[in-house]
Write an enzyme that holds these catalytic residues in place. Structure first.
Site, short mmCIF file in Angstrom:
data_model
loop_
_atom_site.label_atom_id
_atom_site.label_comp_id
_atom_site.label_asym_id
_atom_site.label_seq_id
_atom_site.Cartn_x
_atom_site.Cartn_y
_atom_site.Cartn_z
N ALA A 14 65.41 -3.45 26.16
CA ALA A 14 65.37 -3.30 27.63
C ALA A 14 64.01 -2.88 28.18
O ALA A 14 63.88 -2.60 29.36
CB ALA A 14 66.45 -2.30 28.06
N ARG A 16 61.29 -4.65 28.59
CA ARG A 16 60.60 -5.64 29.43
C ARG A 16 61.44 -6.91 29.53
O ARG A 16 62.52 -7.01 28.94
CB ARG A 16 59.22 -5.95 28.86
CG ARG A 16 59.29 -6.61 27.49
CD ARG A 16 57.92 -7.05 27.00
NE ARG A 16 58.10 -7.93 25.86
CZ ARG A 16 57.48 -7.80 24.69
NH1 ARG A 16 56.61 -6.84 24.52
NH2 ARG A 16 57.72 -8.65 23.71
N SER A 142 70.58 -18.92 23.23
CA SER A 142 69.49 -19.73 23.79
C SER A 142 69.95 -21.18 23.73
O SER A 142 70.71 -21.56 22.82
CB SER A 142 68.22 -19.58 22.95
OG SER A 142 67.29 -20.60 23.28
N TYR A 155 64.49 -19.44 14.66
CA TYR A 155 65.03 -19.00 15.96
C TYR A 155 66.30 -19.78 16.32
O TYR A 155 67.30 -19.19 16.74
CB TYR A 155 63.94 -19.20 17.02
CG TYR A 155 64.29 -18.69 18.41
CD1 TYR A 155 64.22 -17.33 18.70
CD2 TYR A 155 64.67 -19.57 19.42
CE1 TYR A 155 64.52 -16.87 19.97
CE2 TYR A 155 64.97 -19.12 20.69
CZ TYR A 155 64.89 -17.76 20.97
OH TYR A 155 65.20 -17.30 22.23
N ALA A 157 68.38 -21.30 14.31
CA ALA A 157 69.48 -20.90 13.42
C ALA A 157 70.03 -19.54 13.84
O ALA A 157 71.25 -19.33 13.84
CB ALA A 157 68.98 -20.84 11.98
N ILE A 188 62.63 -19.24 30.41
CA ILE A 188 62.54 -18.12 31.37
C ILE A 188 61.14 -17.52 31.30
O ILE A 188 60.60 -17.32 30.21
CB ILE A 188 63.60 -17.04 31.03
CG1 ILE A 188 65.01 -17.65 30.85
CG2 ILE A 188 63.62 -15.95 32.11
CD1 ILE A 188 65.60 -18.33 32.06
P1 NAI Z 1 60.55 -10.31 25.39
O1 NAI Z 1 59.77 -10.53 24.15
O2 NAI Z 1 59.86 -10.28 26.70
O3 NAI Z 1 61.41 -8.95 25.25
C1 NAI Z 1 62.17 -8.69 24.10
C2 NAI Z 1 62.35 -7.19 23.97
O4 NAI Z 1 63.06 -6.94 22.74
C3 NAI Z 1 61.01 -6.44 23.87
O5 NAI Z 1 61.03 -5.32 24.73
C4 NAI Z 1 60.94 -6.04 22.41
O6 NAI Z 1 60.23 -4.83 22.18
C5 NAI Z 1 62.42 -5.89 22.06
N1 NAI Z 1 62.65 -5.95 20.62
C6 NAI Z 1 62.12 -6.85 19.75
N2 NAI Z 1 62.52 -6.57 18.50
C7 NAI Z 1 63.32 -5.48 18.58
C8 NAI Z 1 64.04 -4.71 17.61
N3 NAI Z 1 63.98 -5.01 16.30
N4 NAI Z 1 64.76 -3.65 18.04
C9 NAI Z 1 64.80 -3.35 19.37
N5 NAI Z 1 64.14 -4.02 20.31
C10 NAI Z 1 63.41 -5.08 19.92
O7 NAI Z 1 61.70 -11.42 25.35
P2 NAI Z 1 62.61 -12.04 26.54
O8 NAI Z 1 62.01 -13.34 26.92
O9 NAI Z 1 62.89 -11.03 27.57
O10 NAI Z 1 63.95 -12.37 25.71
C11 NAI Z 1 65.11 -11.57 25.75
C12 NAI Z 1 66.23 -12.31 25.02
O11 NAI Z 1 66.46 -13.57 25.67
C13 NAI Z 1 65.90 -12.65 23.56
O12 NAI Z 1 67.07 -12.52 22.78
C14 NAI Z 1 65.47 -14.10 23.64
O13 NAI Z 1 65.65 -14.77 22.42
C15 NAI Z 1 66.39 -14.61 24.73
N6 NAI Z 1 65.90 -15.84 25.35
C16 NAI Z 1 64.71 -15.87 26.03
C17 NAI Z 1 64.28 -17.07 26.61
C18 NAI Z 1 62.99 -17.16 27.38
O14 NAI Z 1 62.66 -18.29 27.80
N7 NAI Z 1 62.25 -16.10 27.61
C19 NAI Z 1 65.06 -18.30 26.48
C20 NAI Z 1 66.29 -18.14 25.75
C21 NAI Z 1 66.68 -16.96 25.21
#
Ligand code: NAI
Length: 247
Positions: A14, A16, A142, A155, A157, A188
């Site tokens: 949460a 970012r 996703s 990713y 998988a 996104i």
């Molecule tokens: P982001 O990279 O901006 O944020 C992900 C957050 O998860 C970060 O704050 C990071 O520190 C945290 N994180 C990473 N590994 C962690 C761990 N081991 N334990 C706890 N926290 C951890 O990514 P975004 O874009 O906000 O993505 C959020 C979700 O949405 C992800 O599951 C991503 O796969 C999914 N998603 C995103 C898309 C996009 O276009 N941005 C498209 C489809 C799915």
């Protein structure tokens, strides 16, 4: 009166991006929030935004891929709030590369965070929700988990796994009035996608019928719907939020 008044939600990743937008959206609807991310310090802005809305918040450092870290987070959340009504498994990472060049550790890490992390949190929170005989769990999948993508075997998988986990958990937990659904975003605008080249971004834009990239809030709105009683008769579903990229 908010849709989520009196409820407590836990959102992973949460600090970012989409996770932060979801946490703020749920708080805006009246929920108190447990927010977690890899580093406690990264959560300060999210926590401030939530308290500014008059909601209670607990910010915790958690690695979703580590069982003891997940259990500690859930224990502290239950100690602080007494219950958990909503779980959003949002934390996720990419480690892209072509199949023949992909390092084994890049495959393992993506599966550990995206898929195993979702399993660990669902298991830990489901126990509390089963006692309450109510709950809503929302997993971030996703569209790549549905259609695949060159350079993202790990990713894709992991996200296909999240979809299968969602449906299996939905079948197991429905009898206790716990609903489990997934959201499958398209492209996104977050840090995860900011790193892509301009050429690739333009190519992707051409494939989106609504002709724009999504915003974190576009996803957060659908998560709020799945977390609220507005979706009371839905479980085991995957909702695409992709501007029509996948139909
Ligand atoms: P982001 O990279 O901006 O944020 C992900 C957050 O998860 C970060 O704050 C990071 O520190 C945290 N994180 C990473 N590994 C962690 C761990 N081991 N334990 C706890 N926290 C951890 O990514 P975004 O874009 O906000 O993505 C959020 C979700 O949405 C992800 O599951 C991503 O796969 C999914 N998603 C995103 C898309 C996009 O276009 N941005 C498209 C489809 C799915």
């Amino acid at each position: 009166m908010g849709q989520l008044d009196g409820k407590t939600a836990l959102v992973t990743g949460a600090a970012r991006g989409i996770g932060r937008a979801i946490a703020e959206k749920l708080a805006g609807a009246g929920a108190d929030l447990v927010v977690c991310d890899l580093e406690h310090a990264w959560l300060a802005e999210t926590a401030q935004a939530i308290t500014a809305m008059g909601r209670k918040t607990l910010a915790l450092a958690t690695d979703v891929s580590q069982g003891p870290s997940v259990q500690r987070t859930v224990d502290e959340a239950l100690q602080a709030f007494g219950r958990l009504d909503i779980l959003v498994n949002n934390a996720g990472i990419t480690r892209d590369g072509l199949l023949v060049r992909m390092a084994e550790e890049d495959f393992d890490r993506v599966l550990a965070v995206n898929l195993k992390g979702t399993f660990l949190f669902t298991k830990a929170v489901a126990r509390a929700m089963m006692k309450q005989k109510s709950g809503a769990i929302i997993n971030l999948a996703s569209i790549i988990g549905l259609i695949g993508n060159a350079g993202q075997c790990n990713y894709a998988a992991s996200k296909a796994g999240v979809i299968a986990l969602t449906k299996s958990a939905a079948r197991e937990l429905a009898g206790r009035n716990i609903r489990v659904n997934a959201v499958a975003p398209g492209f996104i605008e977050t840090k995860m996608t900011a790193e892509l080249s301009e050429t690739l971004r333009n190519k992707m834009l051409e494939t989106i019928p609504l002709a724009r990239f999504g915003l974190p809030e576009d996803v957060a709105n659908i998560v709020l719907f799945l977390a609220s009683d507005a979706s009371a008769y839905m479980t085991g579903q995957v909702l695409n939020v992709s501007g029509g990229m996948v139909m």
